[in-house]
Design a protein around this motif. Structure first.
Motif, mmCIF file in Angstrom:
data_model
loop_
_atom_site.group_PDB
_atom_site.id
_atom_site.type_symbol
_atom_site.label_atom_id
_atom_site.label_comp_id
_atom_site.label_asym_id
_atom_site.label_seq_id
_atom_site.Cartn_x
_atom_site.Cartn_y
_atom_site.Cartn_z
ATOM 1 N N PHE A 188 33.930 41.911 27.805
ATOM 2 C CA PHE A 188 33.722 42.584 29.090
ATOM 3 C C PHE A 188 33.412 44.064 28.920
ATOM 4 C CE2 PHE A 188 36.813 39.119 29.760
ATOM 5 C CZ PHE A 188 36.056 38.317 30.605
ATOM 6 N N GLY A 189 33.338 44.514 27.665
ATOM 7 C CA GLY A 189 33.066 45.921 27.399
ATOM 8 C C GLY A 189 34.294 46.801 27.442
ATOM 9 N N THR A 190 35.467 46.206 27.574
ATOM 10 C CA THR A 190 36.710 46.972 27.627
ATOM 11 C C THR A 190 37.306 47.118 26.226
ATOM 12 O OG1 THR A 190 37.963 44.946 28.079
ATOM 13 C CG2 THR A 190 37.175 46.201 29.973
ATOM 14 N N VAL A 191 38.262 48.030 26.092
ATOM 15 C CA VAL A 191 38.919 48.284 24.801
ATOM 16 C C VAL A 191 40.376 47.861 24.905
ATOM 17 C CG1 VAL A 191 39.528 50.020 23.085
ATOM 18 C CG2 VAL A 191 37.373 50.216 24.336
ATOM 19 N N VAL A 192 40.814 47.012 23.986
ATOM 20 C CA VAL A 192 42.149 46.415 24.052
ATOM 21 C C VAL A 192 42.884 46.602 22.727
ATOM 22 C CG1 VAL A 192 43.391 44.212 24.275
ATOM 23 C CG2 VAL A 192 41.473 44.716 25.793
ATOM 24 N N VAL A 193 44.200 46.823 22.812
ATOM 25 C CA VAL A 193 45.065 46.878 21.623
ATOM 26 C C VAL A 193 45.750 45.527 21.454
ATOM 27 C CG1 VAL A 193 46.996 48.027 20.495
ATOM 28 C CG2 VAL A 193 45.537 49.313 22.059
ATOM 29 N N THR A 243 44.843 47.381 29.260
ATOM 30 C CA THR A 243 43.917 46.365 28.742
ATOM 31 C C THR A 243 42.897 45.949 29.800
ATOM 32 O OG1 THR A 243 45.251 44.478 29.481
ATOM 33 C CG2 THR A 243 45.798 45.440 27.325
ATOM 34 N N MET A 244 42.933 46.611 30.966
ATOM 35 C CA MET A 244 42.177 46.202 32.153
ATOM 36 C C MET A 244 42.474 44.740 32.477
ATOM 37 S SD MET A 244 38.174 47.055 33.246
ATOM 38 C CE MET A 244 38.194 48.744 32.662
ATOM 39 N N CYS A 245 43.717 44.349 32.244
ATOM 40 C CA CYS A 245 44.177 42.975 32.504
ATOM 41 C C CYS A 245 43.217 41.958 31.877
ATOM 42 C CB CYS A 245 44.336 42.727 34.005
ATOM 43 S SG CYS A 245 45.758 43.554 34.738
ATOM 44 N N TYR A 246 43.079 42.046 30.563
ATOM 45 C CA TYR A 246 42.150 41.179 29.829
ATOM 46 C C TYR A 246 42.403 39.705 30.104
ATOM 47 C CZ TYR A 246 39.586 39.373 25.742
ATOM 48 O OH TYR A 246 38.726 38.695 24.908
ATOM 49 N N ARG A 271 43.587 38.409 32.866
ATOM 50 C CA ARG A 271 43.110 38.093 34.215
ATOM 51 C C ARG A 271 41.579 38.009 34.248
ATOM 52 N NH1 ARG A 271 46.748 38.867 38.556
ATOM 53 N NH2 ARG A 271 45.001 39.386 39.924
ATOM 54 N N LEU A 272 40.924 38.897 33.518
ATOM 55 C CA LEU A 272 39.457 38.857 33.480
ATOM 56 C C LEU A 272 38.968 37.531 32.923
ATOM 57 C CD1 LEU A 272 38.425 42.432 32.230
ATOM 58 C CD2 LEU A 272 38.933 41.637 34.544
ATOM 59 N N GLY A 273 39.646 37.049 31.886
ATOM 60 C CA GLY A 273 39.265 35.775 31.290
ATOM 61 C C GLY A 273 39.419 34.606 32.242
ATOM 62 N N ALA A 274 40.285 34.780 33.248
ATOM 63 C CA ALA A 274 40.501 33.725 34.245
ATOM 64 C C ALA A 274 39.681 33.963 35.515
ATOM 65 C CB ALA A 274 41.981 33.643 34.602
ATOM 66 N N GLY A 275 38.771 34.957 35.460
ATOM 67 C CA GLY A 275 37.912 35.232 36.613
ATOM 68 C C GLY A 275 38.605 36.008 37.716
ATOM 69 N N GLN A 276 39.709 36.693 37.397
ATOM 70 C CA GLN A 276 40.440 37.466 38.391
ATOM 71 C C GLN A 276 40.250 38.963 38.159
ATOM 72 O OE1 GLN A 276 44.355 35.651 37.439
ATOM 73 N NE2 GLN A 276 44.386 34.968 39.570
ATOM 74 N N GLU A 277 40.443 39.756 39.203
ATOM 75 C CA GLU A 277 40.364 41.200 39.041
ATOM 76 C C GLU A 277 41.689 41.730 38.513
ATOM 77 O OE1 GLU A 277 39.942 43.446 42.680
ATOM 78 O OE2 GLU A 277 40.949 41.887 43.831
ATOM 79 N N PRO A 278 41.693 42.920 37.914
ATOM 80 C CA PRO A 278 42.940 43.486 37.402
ATOM 81 C C PRO A 278 43.984 43.659 38.498
ATOM 82 C CG PRO A 278 41.054 44.642 36.498
ATOM 83 C CD PRO A 278 40.518 43.731 37.548
ATOM 84 N N ALA A 279 45.238 43.618 38.094
ATOM 85 C CA ALA A 279 46.347 43.645 39.053
ATOM 86 C C ALA A 279 46.352 44.916 39.882
ATOM 87 C CB ALA A 279 47.674 43.499 38.298
ATOM 88 N N CYS A 280 46.028 46.067 39.273
ATOM 89 C CA CYS A 280 46.075 47.331 40.008
ATOM 90 C C CYS A 280 45.057 47.358 41.141
ATOM 91 C CB CYS A 280 45.850 48.510 39.061
ATOM 92 S SG CYS A 280 44.304 48.437 38.127
ATOM 93 N N ALA A 281 43.837 46.885 40.870
ATOM 94 C CA ALA A 281 42.799 46.853 41.899
ATOM 95 C C ALA A 281 43.167 45.862 43.001
ATOM 96 C CB ALA A 281 41.455 46.491 41.284
#
Length: 287
Positions: free
Chosen positions: A127-132, A165-168, A170-180
């Motif tokens: 998704f172009g995000t950066v994750v640890v 992690t921009m809720c990685y 959730r993104l994989g499940a087609g959902q938006e991040p929790a904060c948004a």
């Protein structure tokens, strides 16, 4: 971005601080979804901001900035004591305004944390995000000073680094991040990055037409020092007011040149050593 990910697939955050009400719903949703331990929560008597900064256990931080109302620059931010009932002495000098902004990891296009990580714990997602990856992090801490925004922090207990992690998952499940999802005013907007940039530019134009000349975008420019951010902001004042660096630069930008110079110096040194041995050998041969 990871191999195979196109620019169209990159997603991100647009945070419109002009409609942030400081409710901290994003902070709570982030902690709940990611099972983050409690930290901060200490009032300093100087601010209502009880979490104070991003950290290993605070991946969303709502900044509270109280400042004198800049006369003539904006009528927008909240808690202004305007109205017909004001006396002449009440208006102007003593007026204050709140600037609120939900800060987060910027998910830089050119991410220095990725460059310096020796274990591959940090990676670019599809998704172009950066994750640890916390199970791979060895706690070396190289990523901490590498981040131009001071986002990444190590947990004292084991030294491992953590950040948004921009809720990685959730993104994989087609959902938006929790904060948004939790934001009641749509201050935090999530979606394809190109669409967000277009929406943000229109919003700035709208605010300026409404008499908010200080409205500006931060982190949206692909030509800036980090190649543009995957999480960018609409601000109502200069970046420094929000605790953001005015001109962030990827801290590893000079690494290729440094390695090139180091390599050239090493070759020159080896050449000098070889020449010395050759000269010494020639001298022994003449004896």
């Amino acid at each position: 971005m990871s191999e195979g990910a196109s620019e169209e697939e990159r997603v991100g955050f647009f945070t419109d601080t002009s409609v942030c009400i400081g409710c901290k719903a994003c902070e709570v949703a982030c902690k709940e979804w990611n099972a983050l331990p409690e930290d901060g929560l200490s009032l300093t008597a100087m601010s209502y901001d009880n979490t104070q900064a991003l950290g290993a256990s605070t991946w969303r931080h709502v900044a509270f900035i109280e400042q004198p109302k800049p006369d003539g620059r904006t009528r927008l931010p909240l808690l202004e004591s305007e109205g017909e009932g004001e006396s002449e002495g009440e208006a102007g000098a003593g007026e204050m305004r709140w600037l609120m902004s939900s800060d987060v990891c910027k998910h830089c296009t050119h991410a220095a944390c990725l460059d310096v990580c020796p274990t591959g714990s940090l990676f670019r997602t599809e998704f172009g995000t950066v994750v640890v990856q916390e199970d791979i992090c060895n706690g070396c801490g190289y990523c901490v000073p590498a981040c131009p925004y001071g986002v990444i922090e190590q947990r004292p207990a084991d030294g491992r680094a953590f950040k948004c992690t921009m809720c990685y998952d959730r993104l994989g499940a087609g959902q938006e991040p929790a904060c948004a999802k939790a934001c009641p005013t749509e201050s935090i907007q999530f979606g394809p990055l190109d669409e967000l940039r277009e929406r943000a530019a229109l919003r700035v134009d709208q605010l300026r037409e409404e008499g908010v000349p200080g409205a500006q975008l931060y982190g949206h420019d692909a030509e800036d020092g980090v190649g543009g951010d995957g999480a960018f902001f609409l601000l109502l004042d200069e970046p420094e007011v929000y605790g953001l660096p005015p001109d962030p630069v990827v801290t590893t930008r000079d690494l290729p040149a440094m390695w090139k110079h180091a390599g050239a110096a090493a070759l020159a040194l080896l050449g000098g050593v070889a020449a010395s041995f050759a000269s010494a050998a020639a001298g022994r041969g003449r004896r």
